[in-house]
Design a protein around this motif. Structure first.
Motif, PDB file in Angstrom:
ATOM      1  N   HIS A 164       5.136  -0.656   1.025  1.00  0.00           N
ATOM      2  CA  HIS A 164       3.839  -0.298   1.573  1.00  0.00           C
ATOM      3  C   HIS A 164       3.611   1.211   1.636  1.00  0.00           C
ATOM      4  CE1 HIS A 164       2.568  -4.371   2.836  1.00  0.00           C
ATOM      5  NE2 HIS A 164       3.875  -4.588   2.866  1.00  0.00           N
ATOM      6  N   GLU A 165       4.461   1.957   0.960  1.00  0.00           N
ATOM      7  CA  GLU A 165       4.274   3.399   0.903  1.00  0.00           C
ATOM      8  C   GLU A 165       3.208   3.732  -0.124  1.00  0.00           C
ATOM      9  OE1 GLU A 165       6.975   7.404   0.020  1.00  0.00           O
ATOM     10  OE2 GLU A 165       7.906   5.431   0.310  1.00  0.00           O
TER      11      GLU A 165
ATOM     12  N   LEU B  55      -1.651   9.490  -4.692  1.00  0.00           N
ATOM     13  CA  LEU B  55      -2.777   8.907  -3.967  1.00  0.00           C
ATOM     14  C   LEU B  55      -2.783   9.421  -2.534  1.00  0.00           C
ATOM     15  CD1 LEU B  55      -2.756   5.150  -5.060  1.00  0.00           C
ATOM     16  CD2 LEU B  55      -3.892   7.087  -6.143  1.00  0.00           C
ATOM     17  N   ARG B  56      -3.956   9.428  -1.924  1.00  0.00           N
ATOM     18  CA  ARG B  56      -4.025   9.761  -0.510  1.00  0.00           C
ATOM     19  C   ARG B  56      -4.847   8.708   0.216  1.00  0.00           C
ATOM     20  NH1 ARG B  56      -8.708  12.191   1.342  1.00  0.00           N
ATOM     21  NH2 ARG B  56     -10.148  13.086  -0.191  1.00  0.00           N
ATOM     22  N   ARG B  57      -4.621   8.611   1.481  1.00  0.00           N
ATOM     23  CA  ARG B  57      -5.270   7.591   2.300  1.00  0.00           C
ATOM     24  C   ARG B  57      -6.775   7.810   2.359  1.00  0.00           C
ATOM     25  NH1 ARG B  57      -6.518   7.265   7.817  1.00  0.00           N
ATOM     26  NH2 ARG B  57      -6.416   5.147   8.673  1.00  0.00           N
ATOM     27  N   PHE B  58      -7.524   6.741   2.228  1.00  0.00           N
ATOM     28  CA  PHE B  58      -8.976   6.807   2.377  1.00  0.00           C
ATOM     29  C   PHE B  58      -9.310   6.770   3.865  1.00  0.00           C
ATOM     30  CE2 PHE B  58     -13.027   4.345   2.809  1.00  0.00           C
ATOM     31  CZ  PHE B  58     -13.875   5.351   2.361  1.00  0.00           C
ATOM     32  N   ASP B  59      -9.995   7.792   4.334  1.00  0.00           N
ATOM     33  CA  ASP B  59     -10.356   7.900   5.750  1.00  0.00           C
ATOM     34  C   ASP B  59     -11.865   8.019   5.851  1.00  0.00           C
ATOM     35  OD1 ASP B  59     -10.674   8.562   8.470  1.00  0.00           O
ATOM     36  OD2 ASP B  59      -8.686   9.484   8.506  1.00  0.00           O
ATOM     37  N   LEU B  60     -12.467   7.158   6.631  1.00  0.00           N
ATOM     38  CA  LEU B  60     -13.916   7.122   6.743  1.00  0.00           C
ATOM     39  C   LEU B  60     -14.508   8.355   7.423  1.00  0.00           C
ATOM     40  CD1 LEU B  60     -14.525   3.358   7.519  1.00  0.00           C
ATOM     41  CD2 LEU B  60     -15.543   4.658   5.645  1.00  0.00           C
TER      42      LEU B  60
ATOM     43  N   GLN C 136      -4.191  -3.204   2.539  1.00  0.00           N
ATOM     44  CA  GLN C 136      -5.538  -2.644   2.514  1.00  0.00           C
ATOM     45  C   GLN C 136      -5.518  -1.122   2.360  1.00  0.00           C
ATOM     46  OE1 GLN C 136      -8.508  -4.680   2.623  1.00  0.00           O
ATOM     47  NE2 GLN C 136      -6.835  -6.057   2.078  1.00  0.00           N
ATOM     48  N   GLU C 137      -4.546  -0.468   2.975  1.00  0.00           N
ATOM     49  CA  GLU C 137      -4.488   0.990   2.879  1.00  0.00           C
ATOM     50  C   GLU C 137      -4.213   1.435   1.450  1.00  0.00           C
ATOM     51  OE1 GLU C 137      -1.457   4.101   4.739  1.00  0.00           O
ATOM     52  OE2 GLU C 137      -2.973   3.474   6.204  1.00  0.00           O
ATOM     53  N   ILE C 138      -3.283   0.753   0.787  1.00  0.00           N
ATOM     54  CA  ILE C 138      -3.003   1.083  -0.609  1.00  0.00           C
ATOM     55  C   ILE C 138      -4.218   0.767  -1.473  1.00  0.00           C
ATOM     56  CG2 ILE C 138      -1.608   0.485  -2.619  1.00  0.00           C
ATOM     57  CD1 ILE C 138       0.761   0.079  -0.788  1.00  0.00           C
ATOM     58  N   ALA C 139      -4.853  -0.375  -1.223  1.00  0.00           N
ATOM     59  CA  ALA C 139      -6.035  -0.754  -2.003  1.00  0.00           C
ATOM     60  C   ALA C 139      -7.103   0.321  -1.922  1.00  0.00           C
ATOM     61  CB  ALA C 139      -6.581  -2.090  -1.501  1.00  0.00           C
ATOM     62  N   TRP C 140      -7.386   0.804  -0.707  1.00  0.00           N
ATOM     63  CA  TRP C 140      -8.449   1.792  -0.551  1.00  0.00           C
ATOM     64  C   TRP C 140      -8.038   3.166  -1.067  1.00  0.00           C
ATOM     65  CZ3 TRP C 140     -13.478   1.169   0.207  1.00  0.00           C
ATOM     66  CH2 TRP C 140     -13.907  -0.104   0.568  1.00  0.00           C
ATOM     67  N   ALA C 141      -6.749   3.440  -1.091  1.00  0.00           N
ATOM     68  CA  ALA C 141      -6.286   4.677  -1.718  1.00  0.00           C
ATOM     69  C   ALA C 141      -6.558   4.636  -3.221  1.00  0.00           C
ATOM     70  CB  ALA C 141      -4.799   4.885  -1.450  1.00  0.00           C
ATOM     71  N   TYR C 142      -6.356   3.466  -3.820  1.00  0.00           N
ATOM     72  CA  TYR C 142      -6.690   3.317  -5.240  1.00  0.00           C
ATOM     73  C   TYR C 142      -8.196   3.410  -5.465  1.00  0.00           C
ATOM     74  CZ  TYR C 142      -2.084   2.230  -7.157  1.00  0.00           C
ATOM     75  OH  TYR C 142      -0.783   2.319  -7.597  1.00  0.00           O
ATOM     76  N   TYR C 143      -8.986   2.806  -4.579  1.00  0.00           N
ATOM     77  CA  TYR C 143     -10.446   2.890  -4.719  1.00  0.00           C
ATOM     78  C   TYR C 143     -10.906   4.347  -4.615  1.00  0.00           C
ATOM     79  CZ  TYR C 143     -10.776  -2.205  -4.075  1.00  0.00           C
ATOM     80  OH  TYR C 143     -10.663  -3.554  -4.209  1.00  0.00           O
ATOM     81  N   LEU C 144     -10.323   5.084  -3.681  1.00  0.00           N
ATOM     82  CA  LEU C 144     -10.690   6.484  -3.523  1.00  0.00           C
ATOM     83  C   LEU C 144     -10.386   7.264  -4.800  1.00  0.00           C
ATOM     84  CD1 LEU C 144     -11.621   8.932  -1.884  1.00  0.00           C
ATOM     85  CD2 LEU C 144      -9.281   9.100  -0.965  1.00  0.00           C
TER      86      LEU C 144
END
Length: 340
Positions: free
Chosen positions: A35-36, A41-46, A172-180
């Motif tokens: 889960h790293e 990539l970096r975390r997507f933060d709203l 979800q965190e990895i998914a949104w990092a990829y989306y970002l």
């Protein structure tokens, strides 16, 4: 004897505790590793600023082999020529074989479509089934595209992590990092995903910005979403223009919206009718009929692009010219593959 037994029990208990502790530690390390966030990539933060607009074409190969490209396009056209359950077994197997060949020879479009077939399957009926869903193969193609820095691969891998298939851990965190990252590279689908996320937290300006980024790349669903926003705000003329752009970009929903407008003289409620009249938008059966034809064509084949739409189906007050059908509005094909 009793003391020995008690001592043996203590040893077993200590051993069990140590073994369990080691097992839990190993599992914890393994979980953390799974889960790293992947490197780069970096975390997507709203609460962060939205990414700047980018274009996916700027991050794709500049050259495509003409013969391989046309093999892929011919297969894709056959796939889009019918509702999938209407395809024969011969057709689905030909589509899969030609797309696979083009993918093996390096065409990125063929690779993306092949990943789709592995993700969704090809041939929904037993009599025309050519490919069962295979998440592992779909994710393998996406990972190769990510390694090549291609935006669609980042988006596809984000989808895999969001739903947890093909060896991509559900996260979800990895998914949104990829989306970002995909959005930063110009993926319109990822830009749409970020727009939806911003809308949920009422960052409406940033939502619109991401939609505009996608629409600027001729992404039909983004133009449709922007049109709905203008319709809700009462900016009916602007909404109609955006729906028209959506039709040009292949959005059947946009075509249906304009069909309903010119069929009824309003979109949702009859009270809109007078406001629409003031901007020159009234019922027009001929326009409604043409948009209906286009909507049906786009529902079958969303790959169609209609850059000549304004010549054969302009918005009022321009009079309707003669047309011989949707072909008059389609993009003419050149002999060469697209150059970016």
């Amino acid at each position: 004897m009793k003391a020995r037994l008690q001592g043996y029990k203590k040893v077993v208990t200590v051993f069990a505790i140590v073994f369990l502790s080691m097992y839990l530690l190993i599992e914890h390390v393994r979980y953390r590793a799974m889960h790293e966030l992947p490197k780069g990539l970096r975390r997507f933060d709203l609460i962060d600023p939205p990414p700047v607009c980018a274009r996916w074409k700027e991050h794709m190969p500049r050259y495509r082999d003409s013969d391989v490209f046309h093999l892929y396009i011919a297969a894709r056209k056959l796939w889009r020529s019918k509702i999938e359950w209407q395809l024969t077994s011969k057709e689905t197997h030909r589509i899969l074989a030609d797309v696979s060949t083009a993918a093996e020879k390096g065409d990125w479009g063929a690779k993306a479509l092949l990943a789709h077939f592995y993700r969704e399957g090809l041939g929904p009926l037993p009599e025309n089934q050519a490919q069962l869903p295979d998440g592992d193969k779909a994710v393998a193609i996406a990972r190769a595209a990510v390694a090549a820095g291609q935006p669609w691969g980042f988006y596809d891998l984000g989808v895999a992590h969001e739903h947890g298939y093909g060896g991509a851990v559900y996260d979800q965190e990895i998914a949104w990092a990829y989306y970002l990252r995909a959005a930063q590279l110009g993926s319109p689908e990822a830009q749409m995903a970020l727009a939806a996320a911003y809308g949920q937290v009422r960052r409406f300006d940033d939502e619109e910005r991401m939609l505009q980024c996608a629409a600027a790349q001729a992404h039909g669903p983004a133009a449709y979403r922007l049109a709905i926003r203008q319709e809700v705000l009462g900016n009916h003329r602007e909404a109609a223009k955006l729906y028209q752009e959506g039709v040009k970009f292949g959005s059947d929903d946009s075509a249906t919206s304009l069909e309903m407008l010119f069929k009824n003289g309003y979109w949702i409620v009859q009270s809109e009718r007078e406001n629409l009249k003031t901007v020159g938008l009234t019922s027009d059966p001929e326009r409604a009929q043409r948009y209906g034809v286009i909507s049906e064509a786009l529902r079958l084949n969303p790959d169609l692009r209609l850059p000549n739409l304004d010549k054969v189906l302009p918005l009022p007050p321009t009079d309707l010219p003669h047309w011989d059908g949707i072909d008059d509005a389609l993009e003419p094909e050149g002999p060469a593959p697209p150059a970016y």
